[in-house]
Design an enzyme around this catalytic site. Sequence first.
Site, short mmCIF file in Angstrom:
data_model
loop_
_atom_site.label_atom_id
_atom_site.label_comp_id
_atom_site.label_asym_id
_atom_site.label_seq_id
_atom_site.Cartn_x
_atom_site.Cartn_y
_atom_site.Cartn_z
N SER A 142 0.86 -1.18 0.00
CA SER A 142 0.00 0.00 0.00
C SER A 142 0.89 1.22 0.00
CB SER A 142 -0.90 0.02 1.24
OG SER A 142 -1.47 1.30 1.43
N TYR A 155 -0.97 -0.51 10.51
CA TYR A 155 -1.30 -0.86 9.12
C TYR A 155 -0.17 -0.40 8.20
CZ TYR A 155 -3.51 -0.65 4.53
OH TYR A 155 -3.76 -0.79 3.19
#
Length: 276
Positions: A142, A155
């Site tokens: 990501s 995350y």
Amino acid sequence: MKDLSGRTALLTGASGGIGAKIAEALADAGANVVLSGRREDALADAAARVTERGAKAAVVPADLSDFDAIDPLVEAAEAALGPVDILVNNAGIELTAPFAEFTRDELTSLIDVNVTSPMLLIKRVLPGMVERGTGSIVNIASAAGHFPPAYAAHYAASKAALVALTKSLRAEYDDSPITFSVVSPGFVAGDGMYQRIVDSGVKSPKMMGTTSTEKVAAAVVRAIRNDSVEIVITGSPARPLVALGALAPKTHERLVDRLGMHSAFGQAARIRGRLR
């Protein structure tokens, strides 16, 4: 350029929107696809779209938070379509909250799914790839690994770990025919976890731009064919910031804040009742 025709691809996270598009792109490139995820109905739909493209498909449901599911997943994949030539680690979860308020289980479960399970899958399929003299592994990370947002620290850490894992494995297997790549999407419009954040009421930062599930899927195939190190898929304002982060980290930090990354994830945490 690597040919995907007739290759067997194992794709995790295939029941989500991004995963389904990756499955279609792999099939369009000639690969047969084993689709794995937790939602059997969505996997069946994705498998049907693979077979419509003339490729073979198999569905193997698995919950990657359970490490004991790793070996049976690979064994079932190989029994269905043959040895795994391509592994795409797409499964992942995200949570948003102030870091000090995450529970121990939340911290460890996210790392289990986003980092440890991909490592275990790679470890499981790698010996066979080396023995056969062919193989490609793609990790879906990501852009948060490059633009770490507030309220999603673990995350972002998990995605940065996948980037580092990929590059370390490239170095270790530099003299082998096995390729390792990472695809790092930014805000993906239309489907996936970022779209769910927007659907919950969060205003996506306009200056960060968006990408699409189709572009992410195309990047996966391109990474395999070209042995790409990393492909960052974001809106155009964000991509130069990847280089800036290494050259001028404080400037990068200020710009990420101004672009709205922190506020977007803060909104998500607030809407979910994790930030007052």
